[in-house]
Motif scaffolding. Structure first.
Motif, short mmCIF file in Angstrom:
data_model
loop_
_atom_site.label_atom_id
_atom_site.label_comp_id
_atom_site.label_asym_id
_atom_site.label_seq_id
_atom_site.Cartn_x
_atom_site.Cartn_y
_atom_site.Cartn_z
N ALA A 135 18.70 17.04 28.65
CA ALA A 135 18.62 18.45 28.19
C ALA A 135 19.57 19.30 29.03
CB ALA A 135 17.19 18.95 28.30
N LYS A 136 20.86 19.27 28.67
CA LYS A 136 21.86 20.03 29.42
C LYS A 136 22.04 21.41 28.80
CE LYS A 136 24.77 15.99 30.49
NZ LYS A 136 26.11 15.41 30.25
N PHE B 50 27.67 32.46 26.83
CA PHE B 50 26.40 31.91 26.33
C PHE B 50 26.24 30.49 26.85
CE2 PHE B 50 29.80 31.70 23.16
CZ PHE B 50 29.94 30.33 22.97
N ASP B 51 25.01 30.00 26.75
CA ASP B 51 24.71 28.60 27.10
C ASP B 51 24.71 27.77 25.83
OD1 ASP B 51 24.46 29.15 29.75
OD2 ASP B 51 22.27 29.34 29.72
N PRO C 37 27.11 33.68 18.65
CA PRO C 37 28.56 33.65 18.91
C PRO C 37 29.17 32.25 18.92
CG PRO C 37 27.34 34.18 20.92
CD PRO C 37 26.35 34.22 19.80
N TRP C 38 28.35 31.20 18.95
CA TRP C 38 28.90 29.84 18.97
C TRP C 38 29.00 29.23 17.56
CZ3 TRP C 38 24.30 31.10 21.58
CH2 TRP C 38 23.11 30.74 20.94
N VAL C 39 28.63 30.00 16.54
CA VAL C 39 28.60 29.46 15.17
C VAL C 39 29.91 29.74 14.46
CG1 VAL C 39 27.37 29.39 12.97
CG2 VAL C 39 26.10 29.91 15.08
N LYS C 40 30.56 28.68 13.97
CA LYS C 40 31.75 28.84 13.13
C LYS C 40 31.27 29.02 11.69
CE LYS C 40 36.20 26.89 11.82
NZ LYS C 40 37.23 25.87 12.08
N ALA D 210 33.04 21.81 25.50
CA ALA D 210 31.67 21.72 26.04
C ALA D 210 30.90 20.59 25.35
CB ALA D 210 30.95 23.05 25.85
N ILE D 211 31.08 20.46 24.03
CA ILE D 211 30.39 19.40 23.28
C ILE D 211 30.91 18.04 23.70
CG2 ILE D 211 30.06 18.41 20.98
CD1 ILE D 211 30.33 21.32 19.88
#
Length: 888
Positions: free
Chosen positions: A405-406, A417-418, A460-463, A515-516
């Motif tokens: 769980a990173k 954001f995380d 904000p991380w959603v394309k 990050a992914i």
């Protein structure tokens, strides 16, 4: 095919519609002769029966074929027949190689002393450019224009080639890029339902039928149009006048009753139907929908169901013509004369259903109460893996079970954001499956409006992306005043095309992608598409969920898959009050009212009056001249393929396969995406190295699909999917194998080259459902060009099996209960395949596998060359070689 048929049953007659008289083959005359009981035949088989009557020629169609189909009953013995479609539908990924092959055939015919102008589509062939636009830009008002500009820069060679084809070939039309998706354009404009074709000084009328170079051609079954997806190879043969050889299919009746409950959508319905039919097992069968529930479903609702026939495994998902069909034709601006013909012809020919129509006979049936359908998603990697929305969180929790769980701190575009496993990084309103449905699209717009009014924002991380299948969609969203709300949530128009559904999702922002990748996160895509196979949507996204357009917007707001949208809030309003999905979900009455006030016939009339025109890019392109294409040796998009090199005028005798080695051992459900990948071309792959060696920079690679007109790229990409697991090279993922006998690990392409240089034929061994997914002709073409002579699998998807035969690759099937494991095959053996020299339909073939220690295993397989016509295709080395020799 014109009505010059044998007419053994004297069915030729006249039909008067208004002032026009049509020649038809009247099905009722078969009843009067005691040959058929039409009421007992499924509607789909009635259309097939008319096709046989009209095409009876004593060569492909015989009187006994007609009698066998007219006398059809459940459990009837297998019977091969020949079906001739009225037209062919193409999209550009599969259409470009089809036109390349026709251009190559012209050259070959000229070289062998024939007339190249004989190579033309004999029936209407309509190509819609929809597979090339990519979501490079998103989340701003300029996204569509920028993506269209990039699309033309990348594809100008291909598009110029298609424009040449439009001028060089008869009966060939092209719908330019940035116009729509082929199946939606087919539904809304191209489909005739009943064809009216001139011949001589007369007209003939007959049911519309189509084969398409895309598996979702079945979408038009919603209009009562008979047809399905085929490989490009089979479509080319149809264009050249070769019928599709098939067995009279089993027909499964699917009774629908009741009506959808509040909160349930057509997407939820099709995912439920897909799960049910996959469990039932309908591969190779027609599914025909019947029952009073049909009258509660609009044509777009039916189209959503019919579209996903490949996902539930059926050849078709057929809806007979009824009053709703006529209303839809009128609403989408078909001519009054055409609608009158459809109504008169279908009623005259017992092809028109009402709620009082008694059900015909079926091989099997199942039923669904529409009221039992609930909000649903499907995933994480198969369309049939339906999960009720209320269980989606629990289901996804199992996907990430055991992974660390990173939480990774990310900065992107001014936001901090995380990011962790479960983050929804792609939310795409995409695909003809759902974007052809005004209720679903306006439902998404209404949900966006309510979300904005409550102060919610997309994470904000959603394309995000909005890619409809028709310009009519953006017209009615604008008319409803919903476009600003979708754009407030970053669902800006990115293009009119397939985009994310076929892997053209474009790059993720670099910080998010890194990050992914660096932390091995399980990222999520939610899309309103029809396919979610592993590795298809985006190489960095491992969990993909199909959902309705409104749910796509909801998940973009939530930003996570491990959230229960039925009980947990999507976010909070400015006052800090939690906002739940139920608070912003539009009511059926709101959706219906918006559809009625915002969707108009004038929108369809306007957009489709200009459908073949194209924009300034398209109109200004230089077009090559002449009947024979002038191949550019420097092109990395369009290459003269080697299929007819050194081809003799007569085919050589069939021969057994000796001394073959295994190129790959593959598991169950290996899709055509695994065999012939879509999406991006990795720099370090054999295809990437070829492009670099030919002066193409990585940012100019484009996608595999865009380069299907170049066999050098495509054969290097065959078996190159990053998620392919070749059990011959354990512990690897991607296009790797062992070169035998020394066991050196190398790319599948490099190994194939070495085997070819040594004169060694190759085999592939696979599990169940080999070749499922899209109807990719390159999955068969690439296989053949790599030197694979036979595939031995537990079972095949229909289209891919047909395509293998069409390319001269022998599909062999293990006997029931046997497979690689039960026979203890390691893949290190040398194979002898005996009995091919005297090949016959479904003939038992003997395989001898000699292992490295000298021991031999002998087992029997079945040659899945199912019909005499397929034996001929295989004997000639493929269907194109067979057709070309007929032209000489």
């Amino acid at each position: 095919m014109a009505i010059n048929a044998g007419n053994s049953f004297r069915t030729r007659d006249k039909l008067n519609v208004g002032a026009q008289t049509f020649d038809i083959h009247r099905l009722e005359f078969l009843e009067k002769q005691g040959v058929a009981d039409l009421a007992k035949l499924p509607f789909s088989l009635r259309i097939l029966l008319e096709n046989l009557l009209r095409c009876e020629d004593g060569r492909f169609v015989h009187a006994e074929d007609i009698r066998a189909l007219a006398n059809w009953r459940p459990g009837a013995p297998e019977k091969e027949i020949a079906f001739m479609p009225a037209r062919v539908l193409l999209q550009d990924f599969t259409g470009v190689p089809a036109i390349v092959d026709l251009a190559t055939m012209r050259e070959a015919v000229q070289r062998m002393g024939g007339n190249p102008k004989r190579i033309n589509p004999l029936f209407p062939a309509e190509l819609v450019i929809d597979h090339s636009v990519q979501v490079d830009n998103f989340g701003n008002v300029n996204a569509f224009g920028l993506n269209a500009e990039l699309e033309f820069q990348r594809n100008v060679e291909r598009y110029a080639f298609l424009r040449w084809g439009q001028t060089a070939f008869q009966n060939f039309k092209v719908v330019p890029p940035d116009t729509g998706i082929c199946h939606q354009v087919n539904l809304e404009y191209l489909a005739r339902v009943v064809c009216a074709m001139p011949y001589g000084n007369r007209f003939e009328a007959y049911p519309d039928s189509v084969v398409g170079t895309d598996s979702h051609t079945t979408m038009v079954n919603a209009l009562g149009v008979f047809g399905w997806g085929v490989g490009g190879i089979e479509a080319e043969a149809a264009m050249l006048g070769q019928p599709s050889s098939m067995l009279i299919p089993e027909v499964v009746g699917f009774r629908l009753h009741g009506r959808l409950s509040e909160g349930a959508t057509a997407t939820d319905l099709v995912l439920t139907v897909t799960e049910m039919l996959r469990k039932k097992g309908v591969v190779g069968k027609f599914v025909e929908f019947y029952g009073s529930g049909l009258s509660t479903l609009s044509v777009p609702d039916r189209a959503t169901i019919a579209n996903m026939a490949p996902e539930y495994g059926a050849t078709m998902g057929f809806f007979p013509v009824d009053a709703e069909t006529l209303a839809y034709l009128q609403f989408t601006a078909r001519s009054a004369e055409q609608i009158a013909l459809v109504e008169a012809y279908c009623k005259e020919q017992m092809l028109f259903r009402t709620d009082k129509t008694p059900p015909p006979l079926f091989n099997d049936t199942l039923e669904l109460d529409l009221g039992s359908v609930e909000a649903t998603v499907a995933g994480p990697k198969r369309p049939q893996d339906r999960v009720a929305l209320r269980q989606a969180k629990a289901s996804f929790t199992k996907v990430v079970e055991g992974t660390p769980a990173k939480k990774i701190a990310v900065r992107n575009n001014g936001d901090s954001f995380d990011l962790s496993s479960g983050a929804v990084v792609i939310a795409a309103i995409t695909s003809c499956t759902n974007t052809s449905n005004p209720s679903l699209m306006l439902g998404a717009g209404l949900l966006a409006k309510k979300a904005v009014e409550r102060g919610l924002h997309v994470k904000p991380w959603v394309k995000t992306s909005l890619a409809p299948g028709s310009k009519v969609v953006t017209d009615y969203l604008l008319a409803a005043g919903l476009t600003p709300y979708l754009e407030k949530l970053n669902f800006h128009l990115v293009g009119y095309g397939c985009t994310t559904c076929i892997g053209n999702s474009g790059p993720l922002p670099e910080a998010i992608g890194s990050a992914i990748k660096d932390n091995n996160l399980i990222a999520v895509a939610v899309l309103s598409g029809n396919r979610n196979f592993e590795g298809r949507i985006h190489p960095l996204v491992r969990a993909n969920y199909l959902a309705s357009p409104p749910l796509v917007v909801a998940y973009a707001l939530a930003g996570r898959m491990d959230l229960d949208l039925t009980t947990e809030p999507l976010g909070s309003d400015p006052a800090g009050k939690p906002v739940y999905l139920k608070d912003i979900w539009p009511t059926p009455q709101e959706i219906e009212s918006t559809v009625r006030s915002s969707v108009t016939t004038a929108q369809y009339s306007k957009q489709y009056s200009e459908v073949f025109e194209g924009d300034a890019h398209w109109k200004s392109m230089p077009i090559p001249k002449g009947d024979i294409y002038k191949w550019d040796p420097k092109s990395t998009y369009i290459k003269l393929p080697p299929f007819f090199e050194n081809m003799p005028k007569a085919p050589p005798a069939l021969a057994d396969i000796h001394g073959a080695k295994v190129l790959a051992i593959l598991g169950d459900s290996v899709t055509t995406d695994h065999i012939s990948p879509a999406g991006s071309i990795p720099v370090e792959s054999p295809a990437g190295k070829y492009l670099i060696a030919n002066g193409v920079k990585p940012h100019e690679f484009n996608s595999y699909g865009a380069r299907r007109g170049n066999h050098e790229v495509m054969m290097r990409g065959t078996f190159g999917n990053i998620r392919l697991r070749n059990q011959l090279a354990p512990g690897t993922e991607g296009g790797w194998t062992l070169f035998l006998p020394d066991g050196e690990k190398m790319s599948i392409y490099d190994a194939a080259v070495k085997y070819r240089e040594a004169g060694v034929p190759l085999v592939v061994i696979a599990g169940k459902e080999y070749g499922s997914g899209s109807s990719r002709d390159w999955a068969a073409k690439g296989t053949r060009l790599l030197g694979v002579r036979a595939v031995i699998a537990e079972s095949y998807e229909r289209i891919h099996r047909s395509n293998l035969v069409g390319m001269g690759v022998l599909p062999l099937e293990f006997k029931p209960g046997e497979n690689r494991e039960s026979l203890a095959l390691t893949g290190h053996e040398i194979f002898e395949i005996e009995g091919v020299a005297s090949l016959a339909p479904k003939k038992p073939i003997t395989v001898r596998a000699k292992s490295e220690d000298g021991k031999a295993k002998t087992f029997s397989v079945v040659a899945r060359v199912d019909t005499p016509e397929e034996v001929s295709y295989y004997h000639h080395g493929g269907i194109l070689q067979y057709v070309l020799r007929q032209m000489l």
